[in-house]
Enzyme design. Sequence first.
Site, PDB file in Angstrom:
ATOM      1  N   HIS A 100      33.801  -6.366  55.196  1.00  0.00           N
ATOM      2  CA  HIS A 100      35.157  -6.054  54.734  1.00  0.00           C
ATOM      3  C   HIS A 100      35.268  -6.440  53.262  1.00  0.00           C
ATOM      4  O   HIS A 100      34.639  -7.413  52.820  1.00  0.00           O
ATOM      5  CB  HIS A 100      36.202  -6.858  55.507  1.00  0.00           C
ATOM      6  CG  HIS A 100      36.583  -6.298  56.829  1.00  0.00           C
ATOM      7  ND1 HIS A 100      36.973  -7.091  57.892  1.00  0.00           N
ATOM      8  CD2 HIS A 100      36.668  -5.019  57.272  1.00  0.00           C
ATOM      9  CE1 HIS A 100      37.273  -6.330  58.933  1.00  0.00           C
ATOM     10  NE2 HIS A 100      37.082  -5.068  58.585  1.00  0.00           N
ATOM     11  N   CYS A 120      41.356 -13.481  56.367  1.00  0.00           N
ATOM     12  CA  CYS A 120      41.323 -12.655  57.577  1.00  0.00           C
ATOM     13  C   CYS A 120      42.470 -13.003  58.514  1.00  0.00           C
ATOM     14  O   CYS A 120      42.974 -12.136  59.233  1.00  0.00           O
ATOM     15  CB  CYS A 120      39.991 -12.825  58.305  1.00  0.00           C
ATOM     16  SG  CYS A 120      38.621 -11.939  57.554  1.00  0.00           S
TER      17      CYS A 120
END
Length: 275
Positions: free
Chosen positions: A174, A268
Site C-alpha cells: 500500500h 493503517c
Amino acid sequence: MTALAPLTLESPPVRHYLMCPPTHYTVKYQINPWMHPEQPTDADLAMEQWENLRRTYLELGHTVDLIEPLPDYPDMVYAANGATVVDGVAYGARFTYPQRQGEAPAYLARLAELGFTPVEATEINEGEGDMLVTSRAILAGTGFRSTVAAHQELQEAVGRAVVSLRLVDPSYYHLDTALAVIDDDLVAYYPPAFSPGSRAALEHLFPDAIIATDADAKVLGLNAVSDGTHVVVAPGAHDLADALRARGYEPVPVDTSELLKGGGGAKCCTLELRR
C-alpha cells in the site's frame, strides 16, 4: 501511556479520524508479506496498543469516531483501507481479496451516518491505504492493491487532481507503507518501494521530501499519522524521528507492533475524515 512531550509548535487544527477496535483481530490467512498465520497473535496486546493509539489522538486534541467491528473480518481494524474521504465525499473501497470485501459496505454505511456523501466504487481500490491527500494532488498507489482506473474514478468523485505512483516491492503493498504525508507540502518516502518513473515524479513534486532509510522502512515507519505538528510514528523509526525533529515536527512514538503482524501500523488503523 508515556506522557506526550510539550508542544513546540502552535497547536494544529483538530483532525477527525475513524477507527475500528481490533475486537476480532487475528492473523489467520496471508494476503501480504507481513502476515504469518503460524505465529500467534495476542488479542489483549493488540487492543491495548490500539487503545493507546486512540488515546494519543484524543490527548492531541483530535476527534475520533468508531465503527463497529464485524466478526468475520479480522483486518477491519485497518480503517484507512475502508474509504478515501475528501471534501465531504466518501469514496468507498473495493477490496482485492475476498477475505476483506465485506468491510467496504460497512465502512461506507458508517461514513454516511457521519454525514459524508457516499460514492460506491466500481474499481478495485483499498481506500486511504493507497490514496494520500496533499495540497498539490492526491497521491495514489498502484501495483498491488489499487488500480489506475480507481485513481481516475476517485478524481471524478472528488474533483481533485490524482497522481498515480507505481509500487514495486511487495513488502510495501500500500502507498501508506512507503510514503507519509507530513504536511501540505512535505512528504517522507522510501525510494526503493517505487518504480523509477514514480521516484522521478516524487522528486519533481516534493524536492524537499524526507527520504526514509532502510531501517525506517523495515519497521513500517512510514505508516505514520501527521497533524502538521505532531507525527505519530513507530518507536523503531529512529532515523525518521530525527529527520522530523530537524524539520520542526514533534515525533510521538506509539507502539503498534502487535498490529504490525497483520501488515499495518498507526496509519493503517486511522482513516482521516475531511469535510
